[in-house]
Design a protein around this motif. Structure first.
Motif, PDB file in Angstrom:
ATOM      1  N   GLU A 208      -3.056   4.326   4.570  1.00  0.00           N
ATOM      2  CA  GLU A 208      -2.719   3.179   5.408  1.00  0.00           C
ATOM      3  C   GLU A 208      -1.972   3.626   6.665  1.00  0.00           C
TER       4      GLU A 208
ATOM      5  N   LEU B  47      -1.341  -5.946   6.831  1.00  0.00           N
ATOM      6  CA  LEU B  47      -0.170  -5.917   7.698  1.00  0.00           C
ATOM      7  C   LEU B  47      -0.413  -4.991   8.892  1.00  0.00           C
TER       8      LEU B  47
ATOM      9  N   MET C  15       7.312  -0.231   5.441  1.00  0.00           N
ATOM     10  CA  MET C  15       6.572  -1.231   4.682  1.00  0.00           C
ATOM     11  C   MET C  15       6.667  -0.802   3.229  1.00  0.00           C
ATOM     12  N   THR C  16       7.298  -1.610   2.400  1.00  0.00           N
ATOM     13  CA  THR C  16       7.495  -1.232   1.004  1.00  0.00           C
ATOM     14  C   THR C  16       7.043  -2.333   0.056  1.00  0.00           C
TER      15      THR C  16
ATOM     16  N   THR D 126       4.816   1.983  -1.703  1.00  0.00           N
ATOM     17  CA  THR D 126       4.795   0.829  -2.588  1.00  0.00           C
ATOM     18  C   THR D 126       6.046   0.775  -3.462  1.00  0.00           C
TER      19      THR D 126
ATOM     20  N   LEU E 217       5.534   4.201   4.901  1.00  0.00           N
ATOM     21  CA  LEU E 217       4.884   3.274   3.984  1.00  0.00           C
ATOM     22  C   LEU E 217       5.034   3.758   2.551  1.00  0.00           C
TER      23      LEU E 217
ATOM     24  N   GLN F  61      -0.380  -2.298  -1.781  1.00  0.00           N
ATOM     25  CA  GLN F  61      -1.098  -1.348  -0.935  1.00  0.00           C
ATOM     26  C   GLN F  61      -2.220  -2.036  -0.163  1.00  0.00           C
TER      27      GLN F  61
ATOM     28  N   GLN G 281      -0.696  -3.901   2.621  1.00  0.00           N
ATOM     29  CA  GLN G 281      -0.248  -3.024   3.704  1.00  0.00           C
ATOM     30  C   GLN G 281      -1.325  -2.882   4.781  1.00  0.00           C
TER      31      GLN G 281
ATOM     32  N   SER H   7      -0.742   5.027   0.419  1.00  0.00           N
ATOM     33  CA  SER H   7       0.085   4.640   1.567  1.00  0.00           C
ATOM     34  C   SER H   7      -0.106   5.607   2.726  1.00  0.00           C
TER      35      SER H   7
END
Length: 208
Positions: free
Chosen positions: A71, A190, A158-159, A134, A132, A184, A187, A68
């Motif tokens: 990302e 996104l 973002m989860t 997960t 971010l 992930q 993400q 994350s």
């Protein structure tokens, strides 16, 4: 023994199992990524809000752990660099990439504070903090959300699947349903969708 000879000694059943694993993973990824369409209005609203803040001179801070983090750094690089065509740079910082700050804060205050202390240092009212995760359970991200609230910055996350603590701790969240690895992967899609939706406003803002 050559590579070809090694390949010839593999159990065909094992090879078939590996192929099935690959296909199953790809299929799961496609399903999770496709679910982002359900969040299209939400993502577009984020894009409009973040772009208006950046054009007004605010900054974006981002953080995550592990994949994350990658990302989050992808997002900030698209803003300070460029996503699609040339335009001026916008202020975006990946807090986990500040290696000396992360290690100093972690050493002196503990790993749970590595992002929160940077948010306190860098964020101002009107900025946006993007987190971010997960799992949605990382203590350092929960502390960062609290720090953002304390300074008057907007916090979004973002989860993975909800309910989760991080989604509850921020001002707004997009929860992606699916296994951690697939979340992930989604993400990144996104992030790219967000950047693409922001580009027109960021270019218009640059001409003011």
């Amino acid at each position: 023994m050559t590579i070809d000879q090694q390949a010839g000694t593999r159990d065909p059943g094992t090879e078939d199992s590996s192929v099935r694993t690959v296909v199953d993973h790809i299929a799961a990824s496609v399903r999770v990524i496709a679910s982002l369409v359900d969040h299209k209005d939400h993502i577009a609203a984020w894009a409009d809000d973040i772009a208006s803040r950046l054009v007004a001179g605010r900054r974006l801070l981002a953080a995550g752990n592990g994949g994350s983090a990658a990302e989050a750094q992808h997002l900030t690089s698209e803003l300070t660099g460029r996503f699609d065509g040339d335009r001026p740079a916008y202020s975006a910082i990946s807090l986990h990439a500040e290696s000396s700050a992360v290690t100093a804060i972690g050493n002196d205050y503990g790993f749970d504070e590595v992002f929160a202390r940077q948010v306190t240092a860098h964020a101002r009212a009107g900025d946006v903090v993007v987190l971010l995760s997960t799992s949605g359970k990382s203590p350092n991200l929960l502390r960062a959300a609290a720090a953002a609230r304390a300074v008057g910055a907007r916090s979004i996350a973002m989860t993975g699947p909800g309910p989760n603590p991080l989604a509850d701790a921020v001002d707004d969240a997009i929860r992606i349903e699916g296994p951690s690895a697939n979340v992930q992967e989604a993400q990144l899609v996104l992030v790219h969708a967000l950047c693409r939706a922001m580009e027109p406003a960021l270019r218009r803002g640059a001409r003011r």
